[in-house]
Design a protein around this motif. Sequence first.
Motif, PDB file in Angstrom:
ATOM      1  N   SER A   1      -5.808   3.322   3.455  1.00 19.98           N
ATOM      2  CA  SER A   1      -5.213   1.983   3.495  1.00 19.98           C
ATOM      3  C   SER A   1      -4.879   1.512   4.898  1.00 19.98           C
ATOM      4  CB  SER A   1      -3.949   1.937   2.626  1.00 19.98           C
ATOM      5  OG  SER A   1      -2.876   2.642   3.231  1.00 19.98           O
TER       6      SER A   1
ATOM      7  N   LEU B   1     -10.817  -0.565  -0.601  1.00 22.27           N
ATOM      8  CA  LEU B   1     -10.134   0.682  -0.967  1.00 22.27           C
ATOM      9  C   LEU B   1     -10.674   1.243  -2.282  1.00 22.27           C
ATOM     10  CD1 LEU B   1      -6.458  -0.162   0.033  1.00 22.27           C
ATOM     11  CD2 LEU B   1      -7.812   1.747   0.894  1.00 22.27           C
TER      12      LEU B   1
ATOM     13  N   ASN C   1       0.824  -1.208   0.000  1.00 26.65           N
ATOM     14  CA  ASN C   1       0.000   0.000   0.000  1.00 26.65           C
ATOM     15  C   ASN C   1       0.861   1.262   0.000  1.00 26.65           C
ATOM     16  OD1 ASN C   1      -2.340  -1.526   0.039  1.00 26.65           O
ATOM     17  ND2 ASN C   1      -2.529  -1.468   2.264  1.00 26.65           N
TER      18      ASN C   1
END
Length: 531
Positions: A401, A439, A385
Amino acid sequence: MLFKDIIAKYWELYNDGKEPVEGDRNALTFELAVTIRSICGYSLEKMMAVIPNYWRDNGEEYRKTLKNALKEPRKGMPYRLKQVLQALKSQQGVKACGGTPTTPPPMPKKLPPLIRLLTKNVPWFYKPAVANAVFPALGAHLHGVKFRYWDNVEHEATFMNVLIGRQSIGKGTIKKPVEYIMDDIKQRDQPNRQREQEWKNKNPGAKQKKDPRPTDICIQMLIDNLTDAVFNQRIVDANNNGQRFLYTIVDEIEALKKLTSKGTVDEVGLLIRKAFDNADAGQERVGADSVSGIAPLRWNFNASTTPPNARKFFFKMVNDGTVSRLDISTIIRSDDDDDTAPILGIYDHTFAQELKPYIDRLEAANGLIECSQAKKLSLDMRQENKDAAKLYESEAYKVFSYRANVIAWLKGMALYVAHGYKWSKEIADFVRWSEQYNLWCKMLYFGQQLEKELREEVEIQHQSGPQNLLELLPDEFTLPEYYQMRQQQGKTGSGDGTLRSWLSRGHIAYDEVTGRYCKTEKYKMKYGNRE
């Protein structure tokens, strides 16, 4: 960024996605040319190379329109161009999730057995939503259980899923799987509700109560219309009877406001933040007959809503950690599928019997549970991430994240327990996908707002300007109108500094095309009169 992407996004934002046609092409092409001329170096040749000729057979009119645009006074980057570039940048965060602006990251073909069972009765385009929406109900069966994250912080199985999709797209498909998961808790709640009612009937008035309320009453499934006293009683009961989770399912996110007497969006946001962290909640009262007690808030829920309602409901909660604590799902159907009524599988006794062993394992779990494979996976995803956030230059993706990783890891831990404390490649693949899917949905619906707020955060905190004067102006106003308003209010000086302050704080924006100042949607939503 490619010019074709910039122009396509411009028409999407300022002409409902439609290109100019006969009747409006002169005005629309002129406005487009004024908007992007600065990034074309104010070069006619460059503009002709990137702006399509919407006349096709009339090159002279096309060329004349672009020349007229170049004659307009130069005043820096137009507001519309800033909006277009910001929108394109937010799409970069969507791409970082492994999907496209219109397609989420693909679901793994091979799923963990429990997820495969819970999604087997729905068409393929519903499976991602159902696969994530079942976790609040699954988590409600874990009680007295803690999981240790890679940073050594202990978490419980908190899952708050919000399914966002267009009206009549099929958000109700999550109900049957959830109903079967929660059936044992529902059956357990029934005698407790009856005992509570019998106690109320026997002790009708606060001053006439003779018998203490039974301490072993525990009702986990909540209706969506409660008083503060009832909600707090449920929190304390659940904690005192095995540290159990409360659970709510509502058809529309707005219904969550009825969980407490205050009935406000802010109260829902506070509950979400407390629930994710299992923070203490409740109330203290002096009266002997008043409900009094404080306990960790363990509350999972499923809620559905439409994209506009989601943005409106969570508008003030995108940058305060509320949205990041949610598990967001969506339903994407192609145009070809929209006219086809989905055919669902049958939920029956056989389905319930197949589900039972997984539910029994969750109910039997207790204490601190760790899994080295899940810990390693969460650390790997954390690094991935960070790399993706840098690659796509998305601060919003990075912020979202952090907790998306925790939520996905918790799903992995719940599946680990449900499958008999066995880790598998299918669980690992599902956890990785689930995080990216969560996400992707957050970036799709809230990414652009968060990107903008994060950019302006420091600037807003360190600058101030008189906001009351702005309320005296219409949503769109000219510079002479601004000066006139100041004179009417008896203000001295030009007021140019105040105008610059409003611009820098994001309260207003200057539209280069119309030559007018416009109150931003952010300002109107945040400072306007709202419920």
